[in-house]
Design a protein around this motif. Structure first.
Motif, PDB file in Angstrom:
ATOM      1  N   ASP A   1      -2.287   6.951   7.393  1.00 40.29           N
ATOM      2  CA  ASP A   1      -3.852   6.886   6.901  1.00 40.29           C
ATOM      3  C   ASP A   1      -3.595   6.508   5.532  1.00 40.29           C
ATOM      4  O   ASP A   1      -2.762   6.971   4.613  1.00 40.29           O
ATOM      5  CB  ASP A   1      -4.235   8.156   6.541  1.00 40.29           C
ATOM      6  CG  ASP A   1      -5.708   8.411   6.280  1.00 40.29           C
ATOM      7  OD1 ASP A   1      -6.252   7.850   6.931  1.00 40.29           O
ATOM      8  OD2 ASP A   1      -5.790   9.007   5.184  1.00 40.29           O
ATOM      9  N   ILE A   2      -4.274   5.717   5.070  1.00 43.34           N
ATOM     10  CA  ILE A   2      -4.329   4.824   3.739  1.00 43.34           C
ATOM     11  C   ILE A   2      -5.672   5.168   3.043  1.00 43.34           C
ATOM     12  O   ILE A   2      -6.907   4.583   3.605  1.00 43.34           O
ATOM     13  CB  ILE A   2      -4.285   3.310   3.961  1.00 43.34           C
ATOM     14  CG1 ILE A   2      -2.805   3.067   4.519  1.00 43.34           C
ATOM     15  CG2 ILE A   2      -4.196   2.684   2.455  1.00 43.34           C
ATOM     16  CD1 ILE A   2      -2.580   1.566   4.852  1.00 43.34           C
ATOM     17  N   ASP A   3      -5.771   6.045   2.140  1.00 39.79           N
ATOM     18  CA  ASP A   3      -7.094   6.168   1.298  1.00 39.79           C
ATOM     19  C   ASP A   3      -8.183   6.881   2.245  1.00 39.79           C
ATOM     20  O   ASP A   3      -9.315   6.784   1.954  1.00 39.79           O
ATOM     21  CB  ASP A   3      -7.476   5.097   0.474  1.00 39.79           C
ATOM     22  CG  ASP A   3      -6.453   4.684  -0.429  1.00 39.79           C
ATOM     23  OD1 ASP A   3      -5.638   5.140  -0.979  1.00 39.79           O
ATOM     24  OD2 ASP A   3      -6.625   3.270  -0.752  1.00 39.79           O
ATOM     25  N   GLY A   4      -8.104   7.349   3.406  1.00 39.91           N
ATOM     26  CA  GLY A   4      -9.040   8.015   4.181  1.00 39.91           C
ATOM     27  C   GLY A   4      -9.750   6.886   4.717  1.00 39.91           C
ATOM     28  O   GLY A   4     -10.996   7.283   5.214  1.00 39.91           O
ATOM     29  N   ILE A   5      -9.549   5.778   4.489  1.00 38.45           N
ATOM     30  CA  ILE A   5     -10.365   4.606   5.197  1.00 38.45           C
ATOM     31  C   ILE A   5      -9.792   3.815   6.057  1.00 38.45           C
ATOM     32  O   ILE A   5     -10.573   3.688   7.295  1.00 38.45           O
ATOM     33  CB  ILE A   5     -10.711   3.729   3.816  1.00 38.45           C
ATOM     34  CG1 ILE A   5     -11.325   4.123   2.684  1.00 38.45           C
ATOM     35  CG2 ILE A   5     -11.358   2.425   4.501  1.00 38.45           C
ATOM     36  CD1 ILE A   5     -11.385   3.356   1.631  1.00 38.45           C
TER      37      ILE A   5
ATOM     38  N   GLN B   1      -6.631   3.694   9.098  1.00 33.28           N
ATOM     39  CA  GLN B   1      -5.605   4.296   9.935  1.00 33.28           C
ATOM     40  C   GLN B   1      -4.657   3.082  10.530  1.00 33.28           C
ATOM     41  O   GLN B   1      -5.339   2.328  11.316  1.00 33.28           O
ATOM     42  CB  GLN B   1      -6.152   5.247  11.118  1.00 33.28           C
ATOM     43  CG  GLN B   1      -6.673   6.175  10.185  1.00 33.28           C
ATOM     44  CD  GLN B   1      -7.000   7.538  11.303  1.00 33.28           C
ATOM     45  OE1 GLN B   1      -6.702   7.370  12.454  1.00 33.28           O
ATOM     46  NE2 GLN B   1      -7.771   8.446  10.765  1.00 33.28           N
TER      47      GLN B   1
ATOM     48  N   CYS C   1       0.781  -1.322   0.074  1.00 33.70           N
ATOM     49  CA  CYS C   1      -0.051  -0.011   0.034  1.00 33.70           C
ATOM     50  C   CYS C   1       0.892   1.354   0.163  1.00 33.70           C
ATOM     51  O   CYS C   1       2.167   1.354   0.400  1.00 33.70           O
ATOM     52  CB  CYS C   1      -0.786  -0.263   1.298  1.00 33.70           C
ATOM     53  SG  CYS C   1      -2.031  -1.192   1.358  1.00 33.70           S
TER      54      CYS C   1
ATOM     55  N   GLU D   1       4.396  10.949   2.195  1.00 33.20           N
ATOM     56  CA  GLU D   1       3.985   9.773   1.501  1.00 33.20           C
ATOM     57  C   GLU D   1       4.777   8.634   1.809  1.00 33.20           C
ATOM     58  O   GLU D   1       6.113   8.620   1.741  1.00 33.20           O
ATOM     59  CB  GLU D   1       3.662   9.889  -0.152  1.00 33.20           C
ATOM     60  CG  GLU D   1       3.222   8.882  -0.765  1.00 33.20           C
ATOM     61  CD  GLU D   1       2.683   9.296  -2.199  1.00 33.20           C
ATOM     62  OE1 GLU D   1       1.672   9.041  -2.774  1.00 33.20           O
ATOM     63  OE2 GLU D   1       3.685   9.777  -2.878  1.00 33.20           O
TER      64      GLU D   1
ATOM     65  N   GLY E   1       0.446   5.181   1.581  1.00 34.27           N
ATOM     66  CA  GLY E   1      -0.218   6.053   2.760  1.00 34.27           C
ATOM     67  C   GLY E   1       0.326   7.077   2.958  1.00 34.27           C
ATOM     68  O   GLY E   1       1.601   7.430   2.207  1.00 34.27           O
ATOM     69  N   HIS E   2      -0.324   8.032   3.558  1.00 34.35           N
ATOM     70  CA  HIS E   2       0.116   9.237   4.159  1.00 34.35           C
ATOM     71  C   HIS E   2       0.403   9.445   5.711  1.00 34.35           C
ATOM     72  O   HIS E   2      -0.456   8.906   6.435  1.00 34.35           O
ATOM     73  CB  HIS E   2      -0.384  10.562   3.760  1.00 34.35           C
ATOM     74  CG  HIS E   2      -0.476  10.647   2.273  1.00 34.35           C
ATOM     75  ND1 HIS E   2      -1.685   9.789   1.453  1.00 34.35           N
ATOM     76  CD2 HIS E   2       0.233  11.440   1.354  1.00 34.35           C
ATOM     77  CE1 HIS E   2      -1.172  10.166   0.006  1.00 34.35           C
ATOM     78  NE2 HIS E   2      -0.200  11.241   0.015  1.00 34.35           N
TER      79      HIS E   2
END
Length: 70
Positions: A22-26, A28, A5, A49, A7-8
Motif C-alpha cells: 500500500d502506497i499512501d493509502g492511494i 495498491q 516510493c 515499511e 510503502g507498507h
C-alpha cells in the motif's frame, strides 16, 4: 517513468511469493518474488515499511520492482 516510493506491506504470502504493498493509502501494488531487489529476501510482514521503484504499465496498472525492506 519510474518513481522511487516508500510503502507498507498490506499482506505477503511467503509460500506463494506474492503480496500487496500500500502506497499512501492511494495505490495498491501487487508484487511477486521477482519484484525484490536482492534474491532470497522474501520475508515481509504486514505493516513493514519497504522501498520500491514504481512504474506505470498502462490503463492505470502499476508495477513494483527493486522492493527492499527499510
Amino acid at each position: 517513468m519510474n518513481t522511487q516510493c516508500v510503502g507498507h506491506v498490506k499482506w505477503y504470502c511467503q509460500n506463494n511469493g506474492i503480496g500487496c504493498i500500500d502506497i499512501d493509502g492511494i495505490i495498491q501494488v501487487y508484487i511477486n518474488h521477482s519484484s525484490f531487489k536482492e534474491p532470497g529476501r522474501y520475508q515481509l510482514t504486514p505493516g513493514q515499511e519497504v522501498r520500491l521503484l514504481l512504474s506505470r504499465k498502462g490503463k492505470g496498472t502499476h508495477l513494483a520492482s527493486h522492493v527492499s525492506p527499510m
